[in-house]
Design a protein around this motif. Structure first.
Motif, PDB file in Angstrom:
ATOM      1  N   GLU A  91      -2.764   3.261   0.262  1.00  0.00           N
ATOM      2  CA  GLU A  91      -3.316   4.116  -0.773  1.00  0.00           C
ATOM      3  C   GLU A  91      -3.877   5.363  -0.108  1.00  0.00           C
ATOM      4  OE1 GLU A  91      -5.766   2.457  -3.884  1.00  0.00           O
ATOM      5  OE2 GLU A  91      -5.031   0.455  -3.407  1.00  0.00           O
ATOM      6  N   VAL A  92      -3.612   6.503  -0.724  1.00  0.00           N
ATOM      7  CA  VAL A  92      -4.148   7.777  -0.259  1.00  0.00           C
ATOM      8  C   VAL A  92      -4.879   8.383  -1.447  1.00  0.00           C
ATOM      9  CG1 VAL A  92      -3.605  10.070   0.629  1.00  0.00           C
ATOM     10  CG2 VAL A  92      -2.280   8.088   1.403  1.00  0.00           C
ATOM     11  N   CYS A  93      -6.139   8.759  -1.228  1.00  0.00           N
ATOM     12  CA  CYS A  93      -6.903   9.317  -2.330  1.00  0.00           C
ATOM     13  C   CYS A  93      -7.700  10.526  -1.870  1.00  0.00           C
ATOM     14  CB  CYS A  93      -7.818   8.271  -2.953  1.00  0.00           C
ATOM     15  SG  CYS A  93      -8.698   7.254  -1.788  1.00  0.00           S
ATOM     16  N   GLY A  94      -7.888  11.449  -2.812  1.00  0.00           N
ATOM     17  CA  GLY A  94      -8.628  12.673  -2.572  1.00  0.00           C
ATOM     18  C   GLY A  94      -7.936  13.832  -3.242  1.00  0.00           C
ATOM     19  N   ALA A  95      -8.644  14.935  -3.397  1.00  0.00           N
ATOM     20  CA  ALA A  95      -8.119  16.168  -3.998  1.00  0.00           C
ATOM     21  C   ALA A  95      -7.492  15.903  -5.364  1.00  0.00           C
ATOM     22  CB  ALA A  95      -7.114  16.839  -3.069  1.00  0.00           C
ATOM     23  N   GLY A  96      -8.088  15.004  -6.136  1.00  0.00           N
ATOM     24  CA  GLY A  96      -7.602  14.730  -7.480  1.00  0.00           C
ATOM     25  C   GLY A  96      -6.315  13.934  -7.550  1.00  0.00           C
ATOM     26  N   GLN A  97      -5.840  13.409  -6.438  1.00  0.00           N
ATOM     27  CA  GLN A  97      -4.603  12.635  -6.441  1.00  0.00           C
ATOM     28  C   GLN A  97      -4.847  11.289  -5.777  1.00  0.00           C
ATOM     29  OE1 GLN A  97      -1.210  14.563  -4.628  1.00  0.00           O
ATOM     30  NE2 GLN A  97       0.125  12.820  -4.973  1.00  0.00           N
ATOM     31  N   HIS A  98      -4.468  10.219  -6.448  1.00  0.00           N
ATOM     32  CA  HIS A  98      -4.540   8.862  -5.907  1.00  0.00           C
ATOM     33  C   HIS A  98      -3.116   8.322  -5.909  1.00  0.00           C
ATOM     34  CE1 HIS A  98      -5.882   4.417  -6.520  1.00  0.00           C
ATOM     35  NE2 HIS A  98      -5.351   4.630  -5.343  1.00  0.00           N
ATOM     36  N   THR A  99      -2.607   8.050  -4.726  1.00  0.00           N
ATOM     37  CA  THR A  99      -1.221   7.619  -4.605  1.00  0.00           C
ATOM     38  C   THR A  99      -1.155   6.260  -3.936  1.00  0.00           C
ATOM     39  OG1 THR A  99      -0.578   9.926  -4.320  1.00  0.00           O
ATOM     40  CG2 THR A  99       1.055   8.259  -3.758  1.00  0.00           C
ATOM     41  N   GLU A 100      -0.418   5.354  -4.569  1.00  0.00           N
ATOM     42  CA  GLU A 100      -0.162   4.042  -3.982  1.00  0.00           C
ATOM     43  C   GLU A 100       1.248   4.061  -3.402  1.00  0.00           C
ATOM     44  OE1 GLU A 100      -0.885   0.854  -6.740  1.00  0.00           O
ATOM     45  OE2 GLU A 100      -2.680   1.843  -7.508  1.00  0.00           O
ATOM     46  N   TYR A 101       1.404   3.378  -2.266  1.00  0.00           N
ATOM     47  CA  TYR A 101       2.686   3.350  -1.561  1.00  0.00           C
ATOM     48  C   TYR A 101       3.115   1.918  -1.267  1.00  0.00           C
ATOM     49  CZ  TYR A 101       1.883   8.285  -0.295  1.00  0.00           C
ATOM     50  OH  TYR A 101       1.666   9.639  -0.311  1.00  0.00           O
ATOM     51  N   ASP A 102       4.426   1.702  -1.241  1.00  0.00           N
ATOM     52  CA  ASP A 102       5.013   0.507  -0.636  1.00  0.00           C
ATOM     53  C   ASP A 102       5.319   0.873   0.806  1.00  0.00           C
ATOM     54  OD1 ASP A 102       5.067  -1.131  -2.936  1.00  0.00           O
ATOM     55  OD2 ASP A 102       6.928  -0.191  -3.614  1.00  0.00           O
ATOM     56  N   VAL A 103       5.090  -0.054   1.717  1.00  0.00           N
ATOM     57  CA  VAL A 103       5.275   0.187   3.144  1.00  0.00           C
ATOM     58  C   VAL A 103       6.131  -0.940   3.716  1.00  0.00           C
ATOM     59  CG1 VAL A 103       4.090   0.453   5.356  1.00  0.00           C
ATOM     60  CG2 VAL A 103       3.005   1.294   3.272  1.00  0.00           C
ATOM     61  N   TRP A 104       7.073  -0.588   4.595  1.00  0.00           N
ATOM     62  CA  TRP A 104       7.863  -1.595   5.290  1.00  0.00           C
ATOM     63  C   TRP A 104       8.383  -0.996   6.591  1.00  0.00           C
ATOM     64  CZ3 TRP A 104       9.468   1.446   1.425  1.00  0.00           C
ATOM     65  CH2 TRP A 104      10.678   2.118   1.567  1.00  0.00           C
ATOM     66  N   GLY A 105       8.678  -1.838   7.534  1.00  0.00           N
ATOM     67  CA  GLY A 105       9.200  -1.342   8.801  1.00  0.00           C
ATOM     68  C   GLY A 105       9.189  -2.416   9.878  1.00  0.00           C
ATOM     69  N   ASP A 106       9.200  -1.961  11.127  1.00  0.00           N
ATOM     70  CA  ASP A 106       9.319  -2.889  12.247  1.00  0.00           C
ATOM     71  C   ASP A 106       8.475  -2.426  13.430  1.00  0.00           C
ATOM     72  OD1 ASP A 106      11.481  -4.758  11.349  1.00  0.00           O
ATOM     73  OD2 ASP A 106      12.556  -2.860  11.148  1.00  0.00           O
ATOM     74  N   PRO A 107       7.995  -3.385  14.211  1.00  0.00           N
ATOM     75  CA  PRO A 107       7.429  -3.006  15.507  1.00  0.00           C
ATOM     76  C   PRO A 107       8.590  -2.579  16.403  1.00  0.00           C
ATOM     77  CG  PRO A 107       7.467  -5.387  15.291  1.00  0.00           C
ATOM     78  CD  PRO A 107       7.947  -4.824  13.989  1.00  0.00           C
ATOM     79  N   LEU A 108       8.337  -1.645  17.311  1.00  0.00           N
ATOM     80  CA  LEU A 108       9.405  -1.155  18.179  1.00  0.00           C
ATOM     81  C   LEU A 108       9.388  -1.806  19.555  1.00  0.00           C
ATOM     82  CD1 LEU A 108       9.292   2.632  17.245  1.00  0.00           C
ATOM     83  CD2 LEU A 108      10.785   0.827  16.336  1.00  0.00           C
ATOM     84  N   ASN A 109       8.389  -2.633  19.811  1.00  0.00           N
ATOM     85  CA  ASN A 109       8.359  -3.389  21.067  1.00  0.00           C
ATOM     86  C   ASN A 109       7.740  -4.757  20.803  1.00  0.00           C
ATOM     87  OD1 ASN A 109       5.622  -2.813  20.896  1.00  0.00           O
ATOM     88  ND2 ASN A 109       5.592  -1.460  22.663  1.00  0.00           N
TER      89      ASN A 109
END
Length: 187
Positions: A91-109
């Motif tokens: 979640e990113v919030c501030g400046a009048g905008q609150h955004t929720e995100y889906d996150v996915w990925g991998d460790p690189l080591n």
């Protein structure tokens, strides 16, 4: 006396059921235990890793500082072989905008000290959105590079890394280990 025989049979069935439950418990223990043993980037009590809660501030434009909270989870070992090892939310919030995100990925080591995460807003609309998160973990600090995509009211998107305009340097931010309570209270 036939009374004693049925109890033996029931005792045999009970032993069989208990034995099957024991075999299943040992099997799941080996599968999940080996998952955490072979993936040291997964956090366990007393052994913090890449997974867990993180928070910090990100400046998405001059004078536009926002708060970012991130929750990373290690996928269980029963997932497909091509699925990402990490999923989560942000979640990113501030400046009048609150955004929720889906996150996915991998460790690189192997230890998960380097990672690459894709991030996608849950809802579309005009605003400033983070791009993928590439970073490194040093104990309880994540150092992350990202870009920003600006979506205008008419739906046109521009990225700070697009090829049709001069590329801006990636945003660098630091995230520190947080708690579930920090995550819930952030926005």
């Amino acid at each position: 006396m036939a009374i004693g025989r049925p109890s033996r049979r029931r005792g045999g069935k009970l032993r069989l059921i208990v034995g099957m439950i024991g075999v299943l418990a040992i099997g799941f223990g080996l599968i999940y235990g080996s998952h955490w043993l072979l993936n040291p980037w997964v956090s366990l009590p007393g052994r913090p890793g890449l997974t867990g809660y993180w928070q910090g501030d990100v400046t998405v434009a001059p004078g536009d500082k926002r708060h970012l909270v991130l929750h990373l989870k290690g996928d269980p070992p029963s997932r497909c072989s091509n699925c990402p090892d990490i999923d989560g939310t942000a979640e990113v919030c501030g400046a009048g905008q609150h955004t929720e995100y889906d996150v996915w990925g991998d460790p690189l080591n192997f230890r998960g000290t380097r990672f690459a995460l894709k991030i996608r807003p849950v809802r579309d609309g005009p605003g400033r959105y983070l791009n993928r998160l590439d970073g490194e973990r040093d104990g309880d600090v994540l150092t992350v590079e990202t870009g920003v995509t600006v979506v205008d009211a008419d739906g046109v998107a521009r990225s700070t890394t697009s090829s049709d305009r001069p590329s801006e340097p990636p945003l660098r931010l630091e995230l520190r280990r947080a708690t579930a309570a920090d995550y819930r209270a952030a926005c």
